[in-house]
Motif scaffolding. Sequence first.
Motif, mmCIF file in Angstrom:
data_model
loop_
_atom_site.group_PDB
_atom_site.id
_atom_site.type_symbol
_atom_site.label_atom_id
_atom_site.label_comp_id
_atom_site.label_asym_id
_atom_site.label_seq_id
_atom_site.Cartn_x
_atom_site.Cartn_y
_atom_site.Cartn_z
ATOM 1 N N TYR A 174 0.221 -1.334 -0.013
ATOM 2 C CA TYR A 174 0.503 0.080 -0.070
ATOM 3 C C TYR A 174 0.761 1.556 -0.151
ATOM 4 N N LYS A 175 2.182 1.183 0.556
ATOM 5 C CA LYS A 175 2.395 2.729 0.039
ATOM 6 C C LYS A 175 2.760 3.765 -1.241
ATOM 7 N N HIS A 176 2.661 2.705 -2.566
ATOM 8 C CA HIS A 176 2.087 3.675 -3.466
ATOM 9 C C HIS A 176 0.928 4.761 -3.636
ATOM 10 N N GLU A 177 -0.043 4.201 -2.425
ATOM 11 C CA GLU A 177 -1.334 4.727 -2.260
ATOM 12 C C GLU A 177 -0.691 6.393 -1.109
ATOM 13 N N ILE A 178 0.446 6.945 -0.375
ATOM 14 C CA ILE A 178 1.485 7.660 0.153
ATOM 15 C C ILE A 178 1.507 8.929 -0.763
ATOM 16 N N GLU A 179 1.257 9.997 -0.797
ATOM 17 C CA GLU A 179 1.346 11.311 -1.453
ATOM 18 C C GLU A 179 3.006 11.806 -1.493
ATOM 19 N N ASN A 180 3.816 11.488 -2.346
ATOM 20 C CA ASN A 180 5.465 11.612 -1.696
ATOM 21 C C ASN A 180 6.017 12.866 -1.866
ATOM 22 N N ILE A 181 5.637 13.608 -0.637
ATOM 23 C CA ILE A 181 6.283 14.585 -0.048
ATOM 24 C C ILE A 181 7.475 14.643 0.752
ATOM 25 N N GLU A 182 7.384 15.402 1.573
ATOM 26 C CA GLU A 182 7.931 15.592 2.578
ATOM 27 C C GLU A 182 8.776 14.424 2.820
ATOM 28 N N ASN A 183 9.811 13.660 1.914
ATOM 29 C CA ASN A 183 10.669 12.983 2.024
ATOM 30 C C ASN A 183 9.848 11.949 2.730
ATOM 31 N N ARG A 184 8.698 11.038 2.224
ATOM 32 C CA ARG A 184 8.272 9.785 3.289
ATOM 33 C C ARG A 184 8.145 8.770 2.483
ATOM 34 N N ASN A 185 8.667 8.442 0.701
ATOM 35 C CA ASN A 185 9.193 7.153 0.830
ATOM 36 C C ASN A 185 10.471 6.866 1.322
ATOM 37 N N SER A 186 11.422 7.956 1.525
ATOM 38 C CA SER A 186 12.151 7.585 1.485
ATOM 39 C C SER A 186 11.657 7.157 3.606
ATOM 40 N N ILE A 187 11.580 7.589 4.014
ATOM 41 C CA ILE A 187 11.368 7.130 5.468
ATOM 42 C C ILE A 187 10.340 5.833 5.866
ATOM 43 N N ILE A 188 9.484 5.540 4.519
ATOM 44 C CA ILE A 188 9.041 4.280 5.095
ATOM 45 C C ILE A 188 9.889 3.113 4.540
ATOM 46 N N ASN A 189 10.543 4.188 3.346
ATOM 47 C CA ASN A 189 12.038 2.063 2.741
ATOM 48 C C ASN A 189 12.691 2.632 3.428
ATOM 49 N N TYR A 190 13.728 2.950 4.842
ATOM 50 C CA TYR A 190 14.394 2.873 5.650
ATOM 51 C C TYR A 190 13.954 2.015 6.447
ATOM 52 N N PHE A 191 12.656 1.562 6.923
ATOM 53 C CA PHE A 191 12.120 0.988 8.468
ATOM 54 C C PHE A 191 11.562 -0.241 7.563
ATOM 55 N N LEU A 192 11.547 0.057 6.590
ATOM 56 C CA LEU A 192 11.890 -1.395 5.607
ATOM 57 C C LEU A 192 12.899 -2.402 5.655
ATOM 58 N N GLU A 193 13.800 -1.562 5.338
ATOM 59 C CA GLU A 193 15.372 -1.796 5.392
ATOM 60 C C GLU A 193 16.119 -2.102 7.177
ATOM 61 N N LEU A 194 14.972 -1.577 7.838
ATOM 62 C CA LEU A 194 15.758 -2.337 9.282
ATOM 63 C C LEU A 194 14.822 -2.991 9.486
ATOM 64 N N HIS A 195 13.841 -2.730 9.559
ATOM 65 C CA HIS A 195 13.051 -4.585 9.445
ATOM 66 C C HIS A 195 13.360 -5.671 8.898
ATOM 67 N N ALA A 196 14.581 -5.425 7.590
ATOM 68 C CA ALA A 196 14.967 -6.879 6.605
ATOM 69 C C ALA A 196 16.331 -7.034 7.158
ATOM 70 N N ASN A 197 16.990 -6.096 7.997
ATOM 71 C CA ASN A 197 18.149 -6.008 8.303
ATOM 72 C C ASN A 197 18.549 -6.768 9.443
ATOM 73 N N ILE A 198 17.558 -6.058 10.966
ATOM 74 C CA ILE A 198 16.980 -6.312 12.073
ATOM 75 C C ILE A 198 16.485 -6.614 12.850
ATOM 76 N N VAL A 199 15.203 -6.970 12.196
ATOM 77 C CA VAL A 199 13.728 -7.558 13.219
ATOM 78 C C VAL A 199 14.444 -9.287 12.469
ATOM 79 N N LEU A 200 14.134 -8.968 10.997
ATOM 80 C CA LEU A 200 14.205 -10.713 10.359
ATOM 81 C C LEU A 200 15.293 -11.477 10.589
#
Length: 347
Positions: A174-200
């Motif tokens: 669903y992240k494509h539904e977000i309006e990409n303002i104020e660096n929002r996509n980068s923030i989303i991708n940052y936490f997805l990367e933390l999940h992949a690298n730390i949580v998993l």
Amino acid sequence: MEISEAPEANKEEVSEFLSQNYSLSNFLSLSSLPSYEDLNFYIETIDSQKFVFRLSNLQEKKENLELQNRIMIVLGENGICCQQPILSPIQNDYVINFKQKNELHCLARLISFIPGKMLSSVSEFSDDLINEIGRMFGKMTRVLNDKENEQKIKSFKRDLIWDLSNAHNVITKYKHEIENIENRNSIINYFLELHANIVLNRIDHLRIGVAHNDFNQNNIVICNEQQSKFAIIDFGDCNVTHIINELAIAVAHSILNQKNILNIAIKLILAYNSEFPLQRQEIEVLFPLIGLRLCTCVCISAVKYKSDPGNEYIRSAEQAGWDALRKLHSIPVSEITNLFLKELGMI
């Protein structure tokens, strides 16, 4: 996993249903309550009886609602203030069918109402308030995962869109539904990367148990008439999941619209830990999970708002989520994780 479809009913239909199935009439108040996926009504009769009437989303199953009822009963038996299910004297059941005008059926429940004000009405959280809430959350986790209660609850795993174990897939979808303002996509991708690298990398070592799964500010009541100062409501997302998800959700929602988010997070973690001791690997994944919960919230809010653009409840929740995500994004993950570990005496 899809976002669930909410049921439809007006006040006249609800009034008739309550009269036929619960012998309730002469309403002093019958008003709708805010909700994401269900349809909720506040009910008050002229003889001062107060309830919440819940019509569950069209995808909900009866066995899930029965699980929620069992959890509420067990918590009540253990001194935790929460809503209790009301038996229909006509149907002799706690969960009954409601037929909509469009001929579709949904499941209905009547639940006790806890008077008070929502935690969300408090503009600034004190240390004492956070401590009490954190201890309540920790006690709930301990009670729900006590071996003596396992047979009473008979819990089971559900595939929920709000389960943090599913957050990576939900956000990606669903992240494509977000309006990409104020660096929002980068923030989303940052936490997805933390999940992949730390949580998993630690997922196989995280404890699994029963969780309320939705400790948000609108599900915590500051009581007026109960002996307990706080009460927990809305068990619609309860599930079997990684136990640390419970604390991550609590922290994520407690820092919304607050200034000193680190202080709130630390106080809440310490209070929770005093009732339900945490393990090191759980603390090591906590920060990514907090961010992941907020990412889930803003993604689903964006989808919901597009289908219901006049819903300010959804819009305000989305904005608060982004404000918190920006603050978290500015803090290095190693710094905040080491701070959590230090406060808990683990380093």
